[in-house]
Design a protein around this motif. Structure first.
Motif, PDB file in Angstrom:
ATOM      1  N   VAL A 103       0.874  -1.185   0.000  1.00 26.93           N
ATOM      2  CA  VAL A 103       0.000   0.000   0.000  1.00 26.93           C
ATOM      3  C   VAL A 103       0.900   1.221   0.000  1.00 26.93           C
ATOM      4  O   VAL A 103       1.644   1.461   0.960  1.00 26.93           O
ATOM      5  CB  VAL A 103      -0.932  -0.004   1.232  1.00 26.93           C
ATOM      6  CG1 VAL A 103      -1.766   1.285   1.255  1.00 26.93           C
ATOM      7  CG2 VAL A 103      -1.829  -1.234   1.220  1.00 26.93           C
ATOM      8  N   GLY A 104       0.859   1.985  -1.098  1.00 22.17           N
ATOM      9  CA  GLY A 104       1.702   3.177  -1.214  1.00 22.17           C
ATOM     10  C   GLY A 104       1.113   4.361  -0.456  1.00 22.17           C
ATOM     11  O   GLY A 104       0.022   4.276   0.130  1.00 22.17           O
ATOM     12  N   LEU A 105       1.821   5.459  -0.494  1.00 20.46           N
ATOM     13  CA  LEU A 105       1.408   6.662   0.246  1.00 20.46           C
ATOM     14  C   LEU A 105       0.039   7.162  -0.220  1.00 20.46           C
ATOM     15  O   LEU A 105      -0.827   7.484   0.607  1.00 20.46           O
ATOM     16  CB  LEU A 105       2.470   7.755   0.073  1.00 20.46           C
ATOM     17  CG  LEU A 105       2.173   9.114   0.714  1.00 20.46           C
ATOM     18  CD1 LEU A 105       1.955   8.966   2.219  1.00 20.46           C
ATOM     19  CD2 LEU A 105       3.298  10.104   0.407  1.00 20.46           C
ATOM     20  N   LYS A 106      -0.178   7.241  -1.537  1.00 17.70           N
ATOM     21  CA  LYS A 106      -1.451   7.762  -2.043  1.00 17.70           C
ATOM     22  C   LYS A 106      -2.623   6.885  -1.612  1.00 17.70           C
ATOM     23  O   LYS A 106      -3.664   7.382  -1.163  1.00 17.70           O
ATOM     24  CB  LYS A 106      -1.407   7.861  -3.570  1.00 17.70           C
ATOM     25  CG  LYS A 106      -2.682   8.449  -4.172  1.00 17.70           C
ATOM     26  CD  LYS A 106      -2.599   8.528  -5.691  1.00 17.70           C
ATOM     27  CE  LYS A 106      -3.845   9.187  -6.270  1.00 17.70           C
ATOM     28  NZ  LYS A 106      -5.096   8.518  -5.869  1.00 17.70           N
ATOM     29  N   ARG A 135      -7.339   6.503   4.523  1.00 19.68           N
ATOM     30  CA  ARG A 135      -7.521   7.404   5.670  1.00 19.68           C
ATOM     31  C   ARG A 135      -8.758   8.293   5.460  1.00 19.68           C
ATOM     32  O   ARG A 135      -9.600   8.446   6.358  1.00 19.68           O
ATOM     33  CB  ARG A 135      -6.285   8.279   5.836  1.00 19.68           C
ATOM     34  CG  ARG A 135      -6.413   9.375   6.896  1.00 19.68           C
ATOM     35  CD  ARG A 135      -5.381  10.478   6.657  1.00 19.68           C
ATOM     36  NE  ARG A 135      -5.622  11.160   5.376  1.00 19.68           N
ATOM     37  CZ  ARG A 135      -4.729  11.973   4.799  1.00 19.68           C
ATOM     38  NH1 ARG A 135      -3.561  12.197   5.385  1.00 19.68           N
ATOM     39  NH2 ARG A 135      -5.014  12.548   3.654  1.00 19.68           N
ATOM     40  N   ASP A 136      -8.874   8.861   4.257  1.00 20.23           N
ATOM     41  CA  ASP A 136      -9.993   9.752   3.969  1.00 20.23           C
ATOM     42  C   ASP A 136     -11.330   9.014   4.043  1.00 20.23           C
ATOM     43  O   ASP A 136     -12.330   9.562   4.534  1.00 20.23           O
ATOM     44  CB  ASP A 136      -9.815  10.394   2.592  1.00 20.23           C
ATOM     45  CG  ASP A 136      -8.609  11.336   2.542  1.00 20.23           C
ATOM     46  OD1 ASP A 136      -8.124  11.722   3.630  1.00 20.23           O
ATOM     47  OD2 ASP A 136      -8.154  11.664   1.428  1.00 20.23           O
ATOM     48  N   ALA A 137     -11.348   7.752   3.548  1.00 17.27           N
ATOM     49  CA  ALA A 137     -12.580   6.959   3.609  1.00 17.27           C
ATOM     50  C   ALA A 137     -12.966   6.686   5.062  1.00 17.27           C
ATOM     51  O   ALA A 137     -14.156   6.749   5.434  1.00 17.27           O
ATOM     52  CB  ALA A 137     -12.389   5.640   2.851  1.00 17.27           C
ATOM     53  N   ALA A 138     -11.965   6.419   5.904  1.00 20.95           N
ATOM     54  CA  ALA A 138     -12.242   6.161   7.321  1.00 20.95           C
ATOM     55  C   ALA A 138     -12.760   7.427   8.005  1.00 20.95           C
ATOM     56  O   ALA A 138     -13.677   7.373   8.832  1.00 20.95           O
ATOM     57  CB  ALA A 138     -10.975   5.652   8.013  1.00 20.95           C
ATOM     58  N   ARG A 139     -12.198   8.565   7.653  1.00 21.75           N
ATOM     59  CA  ARG A 139     -12.636   9.822   8.280  1.00 21.75           C
ATOM     60  C   ARG A 139     -14.049  10.206   7.838  1.00 21.75           C
ATOM     61  O   ARG A 139     -14.793  10.846   8.581  1.00 21.75           O
ATOM     62  CB  ARG A 139     -11.629  10.940   7.960  1.00 21.75           C
ATOM     63  CG  ARG A 139     -10.269  10.719   8.662  1.00 21.75           C
ATOM     64  CD  ARG A 139      -9.331  11.896   8.434  1.00 21.75           C
ATOM     65  NE  ARG A 139      -9.847  13.103   9.069  1.00 21.75           N
ATOM     66  CZ  ARG A 139      -9.651  13.432  10.358  1.00 21.75           C
ATOM     67  NH1 ARG A 139      -8.964  12.624  11.152  1.00 21.75           N
ATOM     68  NH2 ARG A 139     -10.146  14.557  10.841  1.00 21.75           N
TER      69      ARG A 139
END
Length: 403
Positions: free
Chosen positions: A59-62, A68-72
């Motif tokens: 899993v790369g940085l992007k 992360r955005d989906a979890a938030r």
């Protein structure tokens, strides 16, 4: 400061675990062994929690930021992402357990112990080749009639119409099992009745003209293959049992002194008795010297297993016979049925009992292994004598019907 691809790639392990922080609660955790894990730190219900976002470099940085955005987003809607992940994982496990392939294999495991091995192998072979690649991973409750039809059309397109009908039948059995076990609402394959063209059923190729039978028998005597296969060829017309029953015959089933072969019919699971003509006993005596210490009368290359199911047809083709239009391993049954009735004038019910077919009598008995046994003993010897006369060219007289 936000992380960069270069910084993540060049991060080296230290004496102990440490973290490199990105934005909005995400960080990269690096172990002393060099492993790198993406994490998200967040609060839910007044408690601090952490969520794994994957392992670098898989899993790369992007992609980690996208996760992360989906979890938030879930957090913004009042959903704990770690709980949501557990729910989704449980749903995936349930979906896998209720997939078409899982249900089909469960159905097969429950039903197949009562089937002949060859029958079971054909059914699972059809499912694995023609169904699982397209429907196997899908939840069985979500499969619709057009999905099944697409599978059937694919089989039909390669010219295997009869197989397509059998695949349809097997799919229906799996769907009905799914309904019975609460994993589907209905058998959607039932909506496809009439969707396929009717299959043209043809009889097994067989030789029923006495002159042609004579040539066939002489060819058997001149067969250049193994002695085991030659004996199987010579015995096939004398026994006229199903090919699978012939090749899996076991010495323990034979009583050569009483001239009898007792075995369980593969199709009906009933005990059957084959009276042995003197010619059959003589061939078996010859073969006994070679394979009598084995389990199987006709062992294969691996002597612990029976002869291959393709051996008889392969031998027929080797001798120049077309197994599609002239004679096949199953054709000896039609040969015997026709000639015994038309030439030797034996009653149909006696022949049908020797063929181990279900023949209802006045009392409703479907099959009785000892019924007409005296007549069948006579018939089997007369049949063997008739074949000998055909082979040697001796004039064959019609034998009067037995009383």
């Amino acid at each position: 400061m936000a992380l960069t691809d270069v910084g993540v790639r060049n991060a080296k392990p230290k004496d102990k675990l440490y973290r490199l922080f990105d934005e909005r609660g995400m960080y990269l955790e690096i172990s002393a062994a060099g492993g790198k894990w993406w994490r998200l730190k967040y609060r839910f219900g007044g408690k601090e929690k952490r969520l794994s976002l994957g392992v670098y470099p898989d899993v790369g940085l992007k992609e980690a930021r996208d996760r992360r955005d989906a979890a938030r987003k879930l957090l913004a809607n009042g959903v704990d992402p770690s709980i949501e992940r557990k729910v989704q994982k449980a749903a995936t496990v349930e979906r896998s357990a209720n997939s078409f392939e899982a249900v089909a294999r469960e159905w097969f495991a429950r039903q197949s112990p009562g089937w002949a091995t060859t029958h079971a192998d054909k059914i699972m072979g059809r499912l694995e080749k023609d169904v699982f690649p397209w429907l196997g991973g899908r939840a069985i409750a979500e499969i619709k009639a057009p999905d099944v039809l697409a599978v059937l059309r694919r089989v039909e397109a390669r010219g295997a119409l009869d197989t397509a009908h059998r695949v349809h039948q097997n799919c229906g059995q799996v769907f009905r099992y799914a309904v019975a076990t609460g994993r589907a609402e209905r058998d959607v394959s039932a909506d496809l009745r009439g969707a396929l063209p009717a299959a043209r059923h043809t009889h097994f190729a067989s030789v029923t003209e006495p002159r042609e039978v004579a040539g066939l028998l002489r060819a058997f005597d001149g067969f250049q293959g193994t002695f085991v296969v030659q004996c199987a060829l010579r015995l096939a017309p004398l026994f006229f049992v199903r090919p699978g029953e012939l090749r899996t015959a076991e010495w323990a089933q034979f009583d050569l002194e009483k001239a009898q072969w007792r075995y369980t019919v593969s199709k009906t699971k009933t005990e059957h008795l084959v009276p042995l003509a003197t010619q059959a006993v003589a061939i078996l005596r010859e073969l006994e010297a070679l394979t009598g210490q084995r389990k199987y009368v006709f062992p294969g290359r691996d002597v612990k297993k029976p002869m291959s199911g393709a051996a008889i047809n392969a031998a027929l083709r080797r001798m120049g016979f077309d197994t599609k239009t002239e004679i096949t391993g199953h054709g000896f049954r039609a040969m015997a049925r026709t000639i015994l009735h038309e030439q030797l004038r034996f009653p149909s019910e006696v022949i049908e009992h020797q063929l181990a077919h279900k023949v209802s009598d006045a009392l409703g008995t479907a099959y009785n292994r000892t019924r007409f046994i005296d007549d069948r003993v006579v018939m089997m010897q007369k049949w063997a004598d008739y074949l000998d006369k055909l082979k040697t060219g001796t004039d064959v007289l019609r034998i009067a019907t037995i009383s």
